[in-house]
Design an enzyme around this catalytic site. Structure first.
Site, mmCIF file in Angstrom:
data_model
loop_
_atom_site.group_PDB
_atom_site.id
_atom_site.type_symbol
_atom_site.label_atom_id
_atom_site.label_comp_id
_atom_site.label_asym_id
_atom_site.label_seq_id
_atom_site.Cartn_x
_atom_site.Cartn_y
_atom_site.Cartn_z
ATOM 1 N N SER A 28 -60.892 12.323 4.650
ATOM 2 C CA SER A 28 -61.839 11.515 5.429
ATOM 3 C C SER A 28 -63.229 12.131 5.407
ATOM 4 C CB SER A 28 -61.426 11.475 6.910
ATOM 5 O OG SER A 28 -60.291 10.695 7.081
ATOM 6 N N HIS A 59 -62.246 6.091 3.517
ATOM 7 C CA HIS A 59 -61.435 6.278 2.306
ATOM 8 C C HIS A 59 -61.725 5.128 1.357
ATOM 9 C CE1 HIS A 59 -58.668 9.626 3.357
ATOM 10 N NE2 HIS A 59 -59.051 9.293 4.574
ATOM 11 N N HIS A 81 -51.818 7.063 3.533
ATOM 12 C CA HIS A 81 -51.260 7.796 4.665
ATOM 13 C C HIS A 81 -49.951 7.148 5.099
ATOM 14 C CE1 HIS A 81 -55.652 8.542 4.999
ATOM 15 N NE2 HIS A 81 -55.258 9.755 5.304
ATOM 16 N N TYR A 83 -48.943 6.934 8.055
ATOM 17 C CA TYR A 83 -49.147 6.131 9.282
ATOM 18 C C TYR A 83 -49.607 4.708 8.971
ATOM 19 C CZ TYR A 83 -54.127 7.386 8.852
ATOM 20 O OH TYR A 83 -55.395 7.579 8.392
ATOM 21 N N GLU A 84 -50.053 4.456 7.726
ATOM 22 C CA GLU A 84 -50.403 3.083 7.335
ATOM 23 C C GLU A 84 -49.141 2.276 7.013
ATOM 24 O OE1 GLU A 84 -54.216 2.860 4.758
ATOM 25 O OE2 GLU A 84 -53.484 4.906 4.458
ATOM 26 N N ALA A 111 -59.470 16.203 6.870
ATOM 27 C CA ALA A 111 -60.113 16.415 8.166
ATOM 28 C C ALA A 111 -59.002 16.782 9.142
ATOM 29 C CB ALA A 111 -60.810 15.139 8.612
ATOM 30 N N MET A 208 -53.053 14.619 9.576
ATOM 31 C CA MET A 208 -52.071 13.566 9.274
ATOM 32 C C MET A 208 -51.857 13.363 7.764
ATOM 33 S SD MET A 208 -53.572 10.838 12.031
ATOM 34 C CE MET A 208 -54.119 11.384 13.666
ATOM 35 N N SER A 209 -52.004 14.416 6.991
ATOM 36 C CA SER A 209 -51.833 14.251 5.532
ATOM 37 C C SER A 209 -51.410 15.572 4.914
ATOM 38 C CB SER A 209 -53.156 13.776 4.907
ATOM 39 O OG SER A 209 -54.141 14.786 5.028
ATOM 40 N N ASN A 232 -63.087 18.380 14.990
ATOM 41 C CA ASN A 232 -63.059 18.302 16.456
ATOM 42 C C ASN A 232 -62.102 19.359 16.973
ATOM 43 O OD1 ASN A 232 -61.110 16.163 15.125
ATOM 44 N ND2 ASN A 232 -60.146 16.813 17.030
ATOM 45 N N HIS A 244 -62.240 8.573 15.682
ATOM 46 C CA HIS A 244 -62.338 8.606 14.220
ATOM 47 C C HIS A 244 -63.805 8.637 13.783
ATOM 48 C CE1 HIS A 244 -61.050 8.259 10.108
ATOM 49 N NE2 HIS A 244 -61.646 7.097 9.924
HETATM 50 N N1 HPA Z 1 -55.583 15.519 15.107
HETATM 51 C C1 HPA Z 1 -54.987 15.002 14.033
HETATM 52 N N2 HPA Z 1 -55.641 14.634 12.933
HETATM 53 C C2 HPA Z 1 -56.969 14.812 12.929
HETATM 54 C C3 HPA Z 1 -57.657 15.353 14.028
HETATM 55 C C4 HPA Z 1 -56.923 15.724 15.189
HETATM 56 O O1 HPA Z 1 -57.460 16.217 16.196
HETATM 57 N N3 HPA Z 1 -58.976 15.381 13.680
HETATM 58 C C5 HPA Z 1 -59.060 14.892 12.416
HETATM 59 N N4 HPA Z 1 -57.851 14.539 11.945
#
Ligand code: HPA
Length: 269
Positions: A28, A59, A81, A83-84, A111, A208-209, A232, A244
């Protein structure tokens, strides 16, 4: 023919006789690296069987083949992903396709949220190892031809490539942390209680990847190198809420430094 062989067959004539040595998966907001590739050919996912149009903002949905730091590379702009709704098999289709194209080295970026409390937004983390808590594996079921049944994961992230990344970052004056990436299915961010649990598990960043891609790559003997951009602080470690939009904005700001490290590593390979 397997899905990755079909994809590789569609891609091969588009490479104009070039043989990429390295594949780079762009996370991302890290798409900027693709613009550093010269003599680039772009192959949209719609031209590759089994590759889906990405549904996530940030993406793109194309492969970019060209020159970076004196080597031929293939960059993947747009992930599948889980989750998609994609299976782990689909999530790793690009990795298996890269291997079918003769690529032996995979560089992954993502990310992530900072679980380690010293990793604030903008921290670049060299991935030393991962915790796969996505609940999925791309190796489930009958062995895909070319995969090992029980791949060793002791050195999932190549030690030599990590040493190069350290050296490149130090010489370029780019601060780079190191740690363990924990992969979840998502798409909800974590609760503060989950983050406290992951901290005790030894995670430094959460996302998440990446883990299933590295598992698939190791099952085919590819060398892997990974970087997380901490966009973050993970939920509950500060008062900030997660979005996001913030993830993409911070990833975009740090992307140039990650790209510089990757270019330096590729130059030395
Ligand atoms: N958690 C999960 N996935 C992420 C985060 C997070 O805080 N930040 C960016 N991708």
């Amino acid at each position: 023919m397997t899905a990755h062989e079909a994809a590789a067959e569609a891609i091969r004539p588009r490479l104009l006789g070039r043989t990429p040595e390295v594949a780079i998966t762009l996370g991302s907001g890290l798409g900027g690296l693709a613009s550093r590739i010269t003599s680039a050919v772009r192959i949209p996912y719609e031209d590759i069987p089994g590759f889906h149009a990405p549904s996530v903002e940030g993406h793109k949905g194309e492969l970019v083949c060209g020159q970076l730091a004196g080597k031929t590379v293939l960059a993947q702009s747009g992930r599948f992903h889980m989750y998609e709704g994609y299976s782990a098999q689909v999530a790793v289709l690009p990795v298996r396709t890269f291997h079918a194209l003769g690529i032996q080295t995979l560089i992954v970026t993502n990310a992530a949220g900072g679980v380690n409390r010293s990793f604030g937004p903008g921290t670049i983390m060299l991935i030393n190892d991962h915790l796969n808590m996505s609940g999925r594996t791309p190796l489930e079921g009958p062995v895909v031809a070319g995969d090992q049944r029980f791949p060793d994961m002791t050195e999932a992230y190549d030690k030599e490539l990590q040493a190069m990344a350290r050296d490149v970052a130090a010489k370029a004056g780019i601060a780079m942390a190191e740690g363990v990436y924990l992969a979840l299915l998502g798409p909800s961010y974590e609760t503060p209680s989950e983050v406290r649990m992951f901290e005790r598990f030894g995670a430094d960043a959460v996302g998440m990847s990446t883990a299933v891609e590295v598992i698939a790559a190791r099952a085919r003997g590819m060398r892997c190198l990974g970087f997380s951009t901490v966009t973050n602080a993970a939920a509950g470690t500060t008062a900030a809420l997660l979005s996001h939009a913030e993830v993409m904005a911070v990833a975009g700001q740090v992307g140039g430094r990650v790209a510089t490290i990757i270019e330096g590593v590729i130059a030395r390979m």
